[in-house]
Design a protein around this motif. Structure first.
Motif, PDB file in Angstrom:
ATOM      1  N   LEU A 233       0.848  -1.183   0.000  1.00 55.46           N
ATOM      2  CA  LEU A 233       0.000   0.000   0.000  1.00 55.46           C
ATOM      3  C   LEU A 233       0.888   1.240   0.000  1.00 55.46           C
ATOM      4  CD1 LEU A 233      -2.710  -1.020   2.624  1.00 55.46           C
ATOM      5  CD2 LEU A 233      -2.412  -1.781   0.258  1.00 55.46           C
ATOM      6  N   GLN A 234       0.466   2.273  -0.747  1.00 61.65           N
ATOM      7  CA  GLN A 234       1.276   3.481  -0.864  1.00 61.65           C
ATOM      8  C   GLN A 234       0.388   4.711  -0.868  1.00 61.65           C
ATOM      9  OE1 GLN A 234       4.196   3.018  -4.231  1.00 61.65           O
ATOM     10  NE2 GLN A 234       3.351   0.960  -4.280  1.00 61.65           N
ATOM     11  N   ASN A 235       0.824   5.708  -0.136  1.00 60.08           N
ATOM     12  CA  ASN A 235       0.187   7.021  -0.139  1.00 60.08           C
ATOM     13  C   ASN A 235       1.314   8.031  -0.316  1.00 60.08           C
ATOM     14  OD1 ASN A 235      -1.852   8.912   0.025  1.00 60.08           O
ATOM     15  ND2 ASN A 235      -1.799   9.019   2.260  1.00 60.08           N
ATOM     16  N   ARG A 236       1.418   8.622  -1.521  1.00 60.70           N
ATOM     17  CA  ARG A 236       2.623   9.377  -1.875  1.00 60.70           C
ATOM     18  C   ARG A 236       2.256  10.700  -2.546  1.00 60.70           C
ATOM     19  NH1 ARG A 236       4.859   5.559  -4.676  1.00 60.70           N
ATOM     20  NH2 ARG A 236       4.124   6.157  -6.730  1.00 60.70           N
ATOM     21  N   ILE A 237       3.023  11.734  -2.193  1.00 64.65           N
ATOM     22  CA  ILE A 237       2.848  13.038  -2.827  1.00 64.65           C
ATOM     23  C   ILE A 237       4.219  13.595  -3.193  1.00 64.65           C
ATOM     24  CG2 ILE A 237       2.827  14.300  -0.627  1.00 64.65           C
ATOM     25  CD1 ILE A 237       0.794  16.228  -1.981  1.00 64.65           C
ATOM     26  N   SER A 238       4.301  14.191  -4.378  1.00 59.87           N
ATOM     27  CA  SER A 238       5.542  14.790  -4.862  1.00 59.87           C
ATOM     28  C   SER A 238       5.223  16.160  -5.441  1.00 59.87           C
ATOM     29  CB  SER A 238       6.185  13.898  -5.934  1.00 59.87           C
ATOM     30  OG  SER A 238       7.287  14.535  -6.547  1.00 59.87           O
ATOM     31  N   VAL A 239       5.971  17.170  -5.007  1.00 59.38           N
ATOM     32  CA  VAL A 239       5.802  18.537  -5.509  1.00 59.38           C
ATOM     33  C   VAL A 239       7.123  18.972  -6.134  1.00 59.38           C
ATOM     34  CG1 VAL A 239       5.201  20.915  -4.961  1.00 59.38           C
ATOM     35  CG2 VAL A 239       4.125  19.040  -3.695  1.00 59.38           C
ATOM     36  N   PHE A 240       7.053  19.475  -7.365  1.00 55.47           N
ATOM     37  CA  PHE A 240       8.247  19.816  -8.131  1.00 55.47           C
ATOM     38  C   PHE A 240       8.099  21.228  -8.697  1.00 55.47           C
ATOM     39  CE2 PHE A 240      10.468  19.844 -12.299  1.00 55.47           C
ATOM     40  CZ  PHE A 240      11.762  19.545 -11.872  1.00 55.47           C
ATOM     41  N   ASN A 241       9.145  22.031  -8.542  1.00 52.10           N
ATOM     42  CA  ASN A 241       9.148  23.393  -9.092  1.00 52.10           C
ATOM     43  C   ASN A 241      10.490  23.644  -9.781  1.00 52.10           C
ATOM     44  OD1 ASN A 241       9.348  26.777  -7.888  1.00 52.10           O
ATOM     45  ND2 ASN A 241       8.223  26.050  -9.648  1.00 52.10           N
ATOM     46  N   LYS A 242      10.426  24.016 -11.060  1.00 52.01           N
ATOM     47  CA  LYS A 242      11.635  24.222 -11.847  1.00 52.01           C
ATOM     48  C   LYS A 242      11.584  25.588 -12.522  1.00 52.01           C
ATOM     49  CE  LYS A 242      14.463  22.083 -15.508  1.00 52.01           C
ATOM     50  NZ  LYS A 242      14.564  20.950 -16.442  1.00 52.01           N
ATOM     51  N   TRP A 243      12.720  26.285 -12.499  1.00 57.52           N
ATOM     52  CA  TRP A 243      12.856  27.594 -13.145  1.00 57.52           C
ATOM     53  C   TRP A 243      13.897  27.495 -14.253  1.00 57.52           C
ATOM     54  CZ3 TRP A 243      10.552  32.387 -11.587  1.00 57.52           C
ATOM     55  CH2 TRP A 243       9.705  32.276 -10.478  1.00 57.52           C
ATOM     56  N   ASN A 244      13.575  28.076 -15.398  1.00 59.15           N
ATOM     57  CA  ASN A 244      14.534  28.198 -16.498  1.00 59.15           C
ATOM     58  C   ASN A 244      14.580  29.644 -16.978  1.00 59.15           C
ATOM     59  OD1 ASN A 244      13.464  25.084 -17.029  1.00 59.15           O
ATOM     60  ND2 ASN A 244      15.640  25.378 -17.433  1.00 59.15           N
ATOM     61  N   PHE A 245      15.767  30.052 -17.446  1.00 61.18           N
ATOM     62  CA  PHE A 245      15.971  31.445 -17.833  1.00 61.18           C
ATOM     63  C   PHE A 245      16.607  31.517 -19.217  1.00 61.18           C
ATOM     64  CE2 PHE A 245      16.286  30.979 -13.265  1.00 61.18           C
ATOM     65  CZ  PHE A 245      15.412  31.948 -12.788  1.00 61.18           C
ATOM     66  N   ARG A 246      16.166  32.493 -20.013  1.00 59.62           N
ATOM     67  CA  ARG A 246      16.822  32.801 -21.285  1.00 59.62           C
ATOM     68  C   ARG A 246      17.877  33.859 -21.036  1.00 59.62           C
ATOM     69  NH1 ARG A 246      11.441  32.407 -23.466  1.00 59.62           N
ATOM     70  NH2 ARG A 246      11.278  30.656 -24.928  1.00 59.62           N
ATOM     71  N   ARG A 247      19.087  33.621 -21.582  1.00 61.59           N
ATOM     72  CA  ARG A 247      20.184  34.557 -21.365  1.00 61.59           C
ATOM     73  C   ARG A 247      20.905  34.800 -22.677  1.00 61.59           C
ATOM     74  NH1 ARG A 247      24.042  32.051 -17.500  1.00 61.59           N
ATOM     75  NH2 ARG A 247      24.848  34.168 -17.291  1.00 61.59           N
ATOM     76  N   LYS A 248      21.690  35.837 -22.692  1.00 55.02           N
ATOM     77  CA  LYS A 248      22.449  36.185 -23.892  1.00 55.02           C
ATOM     78  C   LYS A 248      23.418  35.058 -24.243  1.00 55.02           C
ATOM     79  CE  LYS A 248      22.330  41.223 -23.242  1.00 55.02           C
ATOM     80  NZ  LYS A 248      23.153  42.450 -23.056  1.00 55.02           N
ATOM     81  N   GLY A 249      23.569  34.863 -25.546  1.00 52.61           N
ATOM     82  CA  GLY A 249      24.485  33.830 -26.009  1.00 52.61           C
ATOM     83  C   GLY A 249      24.022  32.420 -25.707  1.00 52.61           C
ATOM     84  N   SER A 250      22.723  32.237 -25.430  1.00 52.94           N
ATOM     85  CA  SER A 250      22.150  30.915 -25.121  1.00 52.94           C
ATOM     86  C   SER A 250      22.826  30.263 -23.917  1.00 52.94           C
ATOM     87  CB  SER A 250      22.251  29.983 -26.341  1.00 52.94           C
ATOM     88  OG  SER A 250      21.533  30.509 -27.428  1.00 52.94           O
ATOM     89  N   ARG A 251      23.270  31.095 -22.965  1.00 54.12           N
ATOM     90  CA  ARG A 251      23.903  30.542 -21.765  1.00 54.12           C
ATOM     91  C   ARG A 251      22.870  29.829 -20.897  1.00 54.12           C
ATOM     92  NH1 ARG A 251      26.653  35.617 -22.231  1.00 54.12           N
ATOM     93  NH2 ARG A 251      28.895  35.305 -22.595  1.00 54.12           N
TER      94      ARG A 251
END
Length: 689
Positions: A233-251
């Motif tokens: 039996l399983q009772n599971r929760i997962s919360v995920f937050n990801k940030w991505n940024f655009r920068r000069k020169g595709s850095r």
């Protein structure tokens, strides 16, 4: 019992999300044979961009390292709530259940046990050894953009744990993810899974992806009538937050956080939480709390300098019958490397630092005198260099070397060699060679050491394992009209010295661990074939042959590795009808594998040949909705007698001469496949792009 040390050395790449499904050729290209490669030929993943084998983004066809790519759509052909179950669709990769009660597991590559497999998330060593026991089932498929698999040596790139291979789970990019994604699925066993994700744009140069996964399975089912739950039996929760940024020169710039909580139980049907830790009703109850953070930052300099970092905290509070196991692991990691192109040479130079804190309530973290608690604190410093040399259009050479230093084992050297030869676009040969190094912590890697069903005995101060690995790969693309049949064949060989093995046979009440007085071998071959017909049918077939064994000095006896089938394979057939109706038939088959039996055991020492087959029908709509449903394990295969003496889990009557003349003990390690029989599933998705 002497203290067991755990030391891992990690080095990993960063996430680069880009895929190309078509070989783009503006002009017909003449081959050495004088033939012409038409610009109409298309084939899946012929030029996908990969990062796992060589750190930096490179097209799959140009990589000297063999890398397999699997998209999220591939795994959706057999929908599962987590990565652990989904990875079974990959040929040569086997999710192995190590306990028939709580359903803990690990991932085997080419027959090598789970600790030899390195699991990365976005190129970061997030899945630490303690979390491999239960953390793998906590990674939801909703996070996945694609998965890259490297089978074989990668020690100079990823450190000591990559002796058997690497699985890199690359998550979705917040900048390109859908605005809203919803996926709800249930089964006739009342397995309920909900995936929700949405993204937020902050101007044109920043985006945040927020994802929630909830899995609930609380229906107690005992179809084999042994009074134990067939599935934990399983009772599971997962919360995920990801940030991505655009920068000069595709850095590059990105950052992510994830939190996981799980309450898991397996045991006798009448168990409740008041029995936790008691000797009245047997149960295995595990509470898991886990936090992960990882990111990448490319410095705003003329030179290409990249810093990566990760941190994970894992806390486990568990009981296996009457035996408590409480453990905490914290792992911090950072590395900076310089990526420089000099003529035909792509150079990478870098420094890495990793620190691991591990503490539990077992003898594994006692002081040398055995009187006080002494948590393990292991700082490791590393330096690495890699040169990928494009000798000419047909030949590419990769040389790598890694040096690590820790306070226990001092200097650790990991060389690496890879060569790719492609006489024309239809044929590619690759050869990879490397060494491996690993120090084991039994209480985080071997679930059998935790259950309490057997006593753990460590005969001596365990020495680190070492290995030498080789892999030969051949890719052959056969034009058929405007399509290609793809053949991908590999042969592999690994030699182990000081291999750490668990002896389940000498004493049925004990697991005896020691360095092997001899050597271990893992060798075999695999073949993948895929083809898209001119009519709407596509097939993907895989087969693997394994010979994994140990030999002892002075003995000719060859002992086969447990849970390593000689033959295994995968099959995947997709037919697309008009009006966006699709049928997927998927599955795996496994030949006989050696199992841990007891003396005078009435159960067979080898499992039977079996297959786990699934069928799915899905219908997508222009509105963004998709409805899917099907049958899992349609041939209703389950192992026979996975538990020994389930009616006496506390071994109260082990010495009963009448009812137990062979002194059998309660044992949970015999199970080799899920106990879930045939069941239906139904789900609905909605995507707003």
């Amino acid at each position: 019992m002497k203290r067991i040390l755990f030391s891992v050395i990690f080095f990993s790449g960063y996430c680069f999300s880009q895929e190309m499904d078509t070989l783009n050729i503006n002009k017909p290209k003449k081959l050495d044979s004088g033939k012409v490669l038409s610009n109409k030929i298309k084939t899946k993943n012929i030029d996908d961009v990969v990062i796992t084998g060589t750190i930096k983004p490179i097209s799959k066809s140009k990589s000297p390292v063999v890398v397999e790519i699997y998209s999220q759509k591939f795994f959706q052909k057999n929908p599962t709530p987590n990565i652990f179950e989904a990875i079974a669709m990959v040929n040569g990769v086997k999710p192995q259940l190590n306990c028939s009660v709580c359903n803990t597991g690990d991932i085997h590559i080419n027959g090598l046990e789970g600790p030899y497999t390195m699991i990365l998330i976005d190129g970061m060593p997030i899945v630490s050894s303690l979390s491999t026991v239960y953390g793998l089932s906590g990674i939801p498929n909703s996070l996945v953009d694609r998965i890259e698999v490297v089978k074989g040596p990668a020690s100079s790139i990823y450190g000591s744990e990559a002796m058997g291979g690497v699985i890199n789970i690359i998550t979705k990019n917040a900048l390109t993810a859908p605005k809203l994604s919803i996926d709800v699925m249930t089964s006739t066993w009342s397995e309920n899974n909900v995936d929700l994700s949405t993204k937020f744009n902050f101007g044109k140069n920043a985006a945040s992806l927020l994802s929630l996964n909830y899995f609930n399975y609380e229906k107690r089912i005992d179809q084999n009538k042994d009074n134990f739950t067939d599935a934990a039996l399983q009772n599971r929760i997962s919360v995920f937050n990801k940030w991505n940024f655009r920068r000069k020169g595709s850095r590059q710039a990105g950052f992510a956080l994830r939190y996981l909580y799980e309450d898991r139980f397996g045991g006798e049907m009448q168990w409740n939480k008041s029995h936790r830790g008691s000797n009245e009703v047997y149960g295995e109850s595990i509470y898991t709390n886990r936090v992960e953070a990882f990111g990448v930052y490319q410095w705003p300099l003329k030179e290409n300098i990249i810093t990566q970092f990760s941190y994970n905290f894992h806390d486990q509070n568990s009981f296996y019958g009457t035996n408590p196991f409480e453990a905490t692991q914290k792992v911090g990691f950072t590395q900076t490397y310089w990526d420089k192109k000099l003529g035909n040479h792509d150079l990478i130079l870098g420094l890495a630092f990793k620190k691991t804190f591990y503490d539990d309530n077992t003898p594994g973290t006692l002081s040398a005198d055995g009187l006080t608690n002494d948590p393990m604190k292991s700082p490791i410093f590393g330096a690495f260099i890699q040169d990928q040399w494009g000798i000419n259009e047909k030949n590419t050479l990769l040389l790598g070397y890694r040096f690590d230093y820790d306070k226990i084992h001092h200097a650790i050297h990991s060389p690496r060699f890879a060569w790719k030869f492609s006489p024309n676009p239809y044929h590619i040969f690759r050869f990879n060679f490397g060494t491996g190094f690993r120090v084991v912590n039994l209480f985080t890697e071997d679930h059998a050491a935790l259950t309490g069903s057997r006593e753990v005995v460590i005969k001596s101060d365990l020495k680190p394992e070492k290995s030498v690995n080789g892999n030969l790969n051949y890719v052959w693309k056969i034009p058929v009209g405007d399509k290609l049949i793809n053949f991908d064949a590999s042969a592999f060989y690994t030699y182990f010295s000081n291999k750490i093995v668990g002896d389940f046979d000498t004493d049925p009440q004990k697991i005896i661990y020691d360095n092997l007085n001899g050597y271990g071998i893992s060798r075999g071959a695999s073949l993948n074939v895929d083809y898209n017909f001119s009519f709407p049918l596509s097939i993907n077939l895989g087969m693997t042959y394994l010979d994994v064994y140990q030999k002892f000095d002075g003995k000719e006896r060859k002992v086969q590795q447990l849970h390593a089938p000689k033959w295994s394979g995968t099959y995947n057939l997709t037919y697309k009808f008009p009006n966006n109706l699709t049928v997927d038939f998927t599955g795996q088959f496994y030949g006989p594998m050696r199992l841990p039996v007891l003396p005078n055991d009435y159960r067979s020492e080898y499992s039977p040949f079996y297959t786990l087959a699934n069928i799915q029908v899905s219908k997508s709509f222009i509105s963004g909705f998709e409805v899917y449903g099907g049958i899992k394990n349609m041939f209703n295969f389950t192992p026979k007698d996975p538990l020994m003496r389930a009616f006496d889990p506390f071994d109260k009557y082990i010495d009963d001469p009448v009812n137990n003349p062979y002194h059998y003990t309660f044992d949970t390690t015999y199970g080799y496949a899920p106990m879930q029989g045939i069941r239906g599933f139904l789900g609905v998705k909605y995507t707003l792009k």
